[in-house]
Enzyme design. Structure first.
Site, PDB file in Angstrom:
ATOM      1  N   HIS A  97      49.202  30.339   3.360  1.00 58.07           N
ATOM      2  CA  HIS A  97      49.878  30.794   4.557  1.00 58.07           C
ATOM      3  C   HIS A  97      48.875  30.864   5.684  1.00 58.07           C
ATOM      4  O   HIS A  97      47.717  31.201   5.449  1.00 58.07           O
ATOM      5  CB  HIS A  97      50.508  32.179   4.333  1.00 58.07           C
ATOM      6  CG  HIS A  97      51.548  32.498   5.347  1.00 58.07           C
ATOM      7  ND1 HIS A  97      51.241  33.065   6.561  1.00 58.07           N
ATOM      8  CD2 HIS A  97      52.883  32.291   5.337  1.00 58.07           C
ATOM      9  CE1 HIS A  97      52.354  33.199   7.247  1.00 58.07           C
ATOM     10  NE2 HIS A  97      53.368  32.743   6.543  1.00 58.07           N
ATOM     11  N   ASP A 104      58.294  31.471  -0.017  1.00 59.70           N
ATOM     12  CA  ASP A 104      59.097  30.308  -0.394  1.00 59.70           C
ATOM     13  C   ASP A 104      58.969  29.943  -1.856  1.00 59.70           C
ATOM     14  O   ASP A 104      59.763  29.170  -2.378  1.00 59.70           O
ATOM     15  CB  ASP A 104      58.711  29.104   0.474  1.00 59.70           C
ATOM     16  CG  ASP A 104      59.087  29.354   1.909  1.00 59.70           C
ATOM     17  OD1 ASP A 104      60.166  29.911   2.120  1.00 59.70           O
ATOM     18  OD2 ASP A 104      58.301  29.011   2.802  1.00 59.70           O
TER      19      ASP A 104
HETATM   20  N1  CMC Z   1      47.801  23.412  -1.759  1.00 62.67           N
HETATM   21  C1  CMC Z   1      46.544  22.934  -1.823  1.00 62.67           C
HETATM   22  N2  CMC Z   1      45.618  23.133  -0.862  1.00 62.67           N
HETATM   23  C2  CMC Z   1      45.985  23.855   0.201  1.00 62.67           C
HETATM   24  C3  CMC Z   1      47.276  24.385   0.339  1.00 62.67           C
HETATM   25  C4  CMC Z   1      48.212  24.157  -0.700  1.00 62.67           C
HETATM   26  N3  CMC Z   1      49.441  24.641  -0.617  1.00 62.67           N
HETATM   27  N4  CMC Z   1      47.383  25.061   1.515  1.00 62.67           N
HETATM   28  C5  CMC Z   1      46.181  24.950   2.101  1.00 62.67           C
HETATM   29  N5  CMC Z   1      45.337  24.230   1.326  1.00 62.67           N
HETATM   30  C6  CMC Z   1      43.921  23.962   1.590  1.00 62.67           C
HETATM   31  C7  CMC Z   1      43.765  22.903   2.682  1.00 62.67           C
HETATM   32  O1  CMC Z   1      43.672  21.612   2.141  1.00 62.67           O
HETATM   33  C8  CMC Z   1      42.506  23.352   3.372  1.00 62.67           C
HETATM   34  O2  CMC Z   1      41.422  22.930   2.606  1.00 62.67           O
HETATM   35  P1  CMC Z   1      39.996  22.588   3.324  1.00 62.67           P
HETATM   36  O3  CMC Z   1      39.550  23.862   3.968  1.00 62.67           O
HETATM   37  O4  CMC Z   1      39.139  22.143   2.196  1.00 62.67           O
HETATM   38  O5  CMC Z   1      40.299  21.492   4.311  1.00 62.67           O
HETATM   39  C9  CMC Z   1      42.550  24.887   3.285  1.00 62.67           C
HETATM   40  O6  CMC Z   1      43.379  25.177   2.138  1.00 62.67           O
HETATM   41  C10 CMC Z   1      43.162  25.546   4.508  1.00 62.67           C
HETATM   42  O7  CMC Z   1      44.410  24.905   4.792  1.00 62.67           O
HETATM   43  P2  CMC Z   1      44.969  24.668   6.248  1.00 62.67           P
HETATM   44  O8  CMC Z   1      46.034  23.620   6.217  1.00 62.67           O
HETATM   45  O9  CMC Z   1      43.844  24.479   7.195  1.00 62.67           O
HETATM   46  O10 CMC Z   1      45.604  26.091   6.532  1.00 62.67           O
HETATM   47  P3  CMC Z   1      46.735  26.402   7.546  1.00 62.67           P
HETATM   48  O11 CMC Z   1      46.619  27.847   7.834  1.00 62.67           O
HETATM   49  O12 CMC Z   1      46.702  25.463   8.693  1.00 62.67           O
HETATM   50  O13 CMC Z   1      48.056  26.062   6.708  1.00 62.67           O
HETATM   51  C11 CMC Z   1      50.048  26.195   5.474  1.00 62.67           C
HETATM   52  C12 CMC Z   1      48.942  26.971   6.217  1.00 62.67           C
HETATM   53  C13 CMC Z   1      51.172  27.176   5.104  1.00 62.67           C
HETATM   54  C14 CMC Z   1      50.657  25.131   6.399  1.00 62.67           C
HETATM   55  C15 CMC Z   1      49.458  25.547   4.210  1.00 62.67           C
HETATM   56  O14 CMC Z   1      48.897  26.522   3.365  1.00 62.67           O
HETATM   57  C16 CMC Z   1      50.460  24.681   3.454  1.00 62.67           C
HETATM   58  O15 CMC Z   1      50.658  23.513   3.808  1.00 62.67           O
HETATM   59  N6  CMC Z   1      51.139  25.267   2.407  1.00 62.67           N
HETATM   60  C17 CMC Z   1      52.180  24.567   1.716  1.00 62.67           C
HETATM   61  C18 CMC Z   1      53.461  24.651   2.506  1.00 62.67           C
HETATM   62  C19 CMC Z   1      54.087  26.022   2.448  1.00 62.67           C
HETATM   63  O16 CMC Z   1      54.223  26.615   1.383  1.00 62.67           O
HETATM   64  N7  CMC Z   1      54.490  26.512   3.621  1.00 62.67           N
HETATM   65  C20 CMC Z   1      55.227  27.782   3.722  1.00 62.67           C
HETATM   66  C21 CMC Z   1      54.567  28.777   4.589  1.00 62.67           C
HETATM   67  S1  CMC Z   1      55.373  30.353   4.385  1.00 62.67           S
HETATM   68  C22 CMC Z   1      56.817  30.204   5.284  1.00 62.67           C
HETATM   69  C23 CMC Z   1      56.663  30.633   6.672  1.00 62.67           C
HETATM   70  O17 CMC Z   1      56.262  31.787   6.926  1.00 62.67           O
HETATM   71  O18 CMC Z   1      56.964  29.784   7.544  1.00 62.67           O
END
Ligand code: CMC
Length: 436
Positions: free
Chosen positions: A312, A370
């Site tokens: 998240h 989710d």
């Molecule tokens: N599986 C594997 N690796 C992950 C995941 C995941 N679900 N989420 C983040 N990472 C890794 C990512 O590859 C990155 O690695 P590195 O630092 O080596 O590049 C690190 O963790 C940080 O990720 P980020 O994308 O920079 O983090 P963010 O804050 O931009 O993204 C997120 C948050 C929710 C978009 C992401 O965690 C994700 O894509 N999760 C899966 C989709 C999901 O479950 N979304 C629902 C969010 S809750 C509903 C809501 O409140 O809207």
């Protein structure tokens, strides 16, 4: 206009190319202080750079508080777990909209107003018929909610407090009707009209699952689970869709258009679409023995695969909504005799494996709401394509509360971020015949 509750908390000095700039630091009631950079461009000819707004406060707000490191979520100061256990969705709506828990009289008046706004203009039904039957219900939601501004002209003057309130009540009241119509349309069944003798969530369940040929029996365990899902999704401070609603509203757009913009943003798989994506992923994994393969894939950056329902932007701890969601998932599966559901087994095991894995521990990737909501919604009888629709239904109150707050904010301006331009510098136009 409401008063600002921001307090001064000293200043920060920014030194750029040997020159110092004093920037005020501001405090709210909880959460980190913020450096006020509003005059930075004027004084220093400097922008700040923050793609994804990870360190940027776009507004002052007194609606929802999140402490992502501690896993805290509060609506108007009330912890989400207390609301999920003791409140109901409509009471939480009142709290989000008006700032306080209602008295008995206030609640009765609010319930009456919402109940008496649940019907939609009959002509809206023909609007639905313009869509293909296989249209994604979120596509229908974007279109139909945006179209409400063409039907309710008497609540689109955003400068009129009463019209803003009527629009708010209309949106909260009509979203279940529209969402149920989108569902019925996609399965080829007749629309079911709302009933005033039923509560908000019971009424929605009935509009989704009853058919003229059969009576629908309300199951209180299932209704309570869905009502809790609505509470858990009702608001989440300045998330992508809420910021979209605020940005759209900052130009003076009408409330229905703003909420349609929020719905469009929510649809994406990184936001509201994640519950659908999480369930599809659990189905794809299928059996517990395939979990290691998928966990390895999620850790492999070249795979482009992420564990849906994990991670998240704000929570770097267990999502407090996920705990309440897990309780409801078990309640629903127990009630329906589905505790042996293979997807639940995969989910429980996947959660265990990921929580012990150094990759997920280091990156603070915990299950989010989710992760369990998809299993619950599927057990309740909703197809995956409806999951984000239900999220939109619940989040409407958050969007509208934030939209109202923005309009009443004396510091409100049209939202207009800047950029670091990296394209070509000025060049001369070349006639087509002379181009290489
Ligand atoms: N599986 C594997 N690796 C992950 C995941 C995941 N679900 N989420 C983040 N990472 C890794 C990512 O590859 C990155 O690695 P590195 O630092 O080596 O590049 C690190 O963790 C940080 O990720 P980020 O994308 O920079 O983090 P963010 O804050 O931009 O993204 C997120 C948050 C929710 C978009 C992401 O965690 C994700 O894509 N999760 C899966 C989709 C999901 O479950 N979304 C629902 C969010 S809750 C509903 C809501 O409140 O809207």
């Amino acid at each position: 206009m409401r008063e600002s509750n921001i307090k001064p908390a000293g200043s920060a000095t920014l030194t750029v190319k040997g020159k110092n700039y004093e920037l005020p630091v501001l405090s709210g009631t909880q959460g980190p202080d913020a450096v006020d950079i509003r005059k930075l461009y004027d004084q220093a000819d400097l922008f700040t750079y923050d793609p994804g707004f990870t360190s940027t406060c776009s507004t002052e707000s007194n609606i929802t508080f999140i402490d992502g490191d501690k896993g805290v979520l509060q609506y108007r100061g009330y912890p989400i777990a207390d609301l999920a256990e003791h409140s109901n969705f409509l009471e939480s709506c009142y709290l989000l909209l008006y700032g306080e828990l209602p008295t008995k009289t206030q609640m009765a008046a609010f319930e009456h107003s919402i109940t008496h706004h649940t019907m939609v203009h009959e002509q809206l039904a023909s609007f639905f018929r313009g869509f293909r039957r296989d249209a994604h219900p979120m596509a229908i939601m974007c279109g139909v909610v945006g179209a409400l501004s063409a039907f309710y002209h008497d609540s689109t003057d955003i400068t009129d407090k009463r019209q803003r309130e009527v629009a708010s009540h209309r949106l909260i009241a009509k979203m279940p009707t529209i969402a149920a119509m989108a569902f019925k349309y996609s399965v080829g069944q007749p629309f079911v009209y709302p009933r005033n003798d039923l509560g908000y969530t019971d009424n929605f369940m009935r509009m989704c699952f009853s058919v003229p040929a059969d009576d629908y029996k309300i199951n209180k365990v299932l209704s309570k689970a869905l009502d809790t899902i609505f509470i858990l999704h009702a608001d989440h401070e300045q998330n992508a869709s809420t910021s979209t609603v605020r940005l759209a509203g900052s130009s003076g757009a009408n409330p229905f258009a703003c909420i349609a913009a929020g719905i469009a943003c929510l649809w994406g798989p990184a936001h509201g679409g994640a519950n659908e994506a999480a369930l599809k992923m659990l189905e794809e994994i299928g059996t517990v023995d395939r979990i290691p393969e998928f966990v390895a894939k999620a850790k492999d950056k070249t795979s482009g695969f992420r564990l849906m329902g994990f991670g998240h932007r704000v929570y770097k701890n267990y999502d407090p909504r996920a705990k309440a969601m897990q309780i409801q998932a078990h309640a629903v599966l127990d009630e329906l005799g589905l505790h042996d559901d293979p997807l639940l087994k995969v989910a429980i095991e996947l959660e265990k494996v990921a929580l012990k894995d150094p990759y997920f521990i280091e990156k603070k990737l915990y299950p989010n709401i989710d992760f369990y909501s998809g299993i619950t919604l599927r057990a309740l009888g909703f197809p995956t394509s409806m999951f984000t629709v239900l999220f939109a239904l619940a989040r409407t109150v958050g969007w509208i509360a934030q939209w109202k707050e923005m309009l009443e904010d004396p510091h409100q301006k049209i939202g207009r971020p800047r950029q670091i331009y990296t394209g070509p510098t000025e060049r001369k136009y070349v006639a087509m015949g002379s181009r290489k």
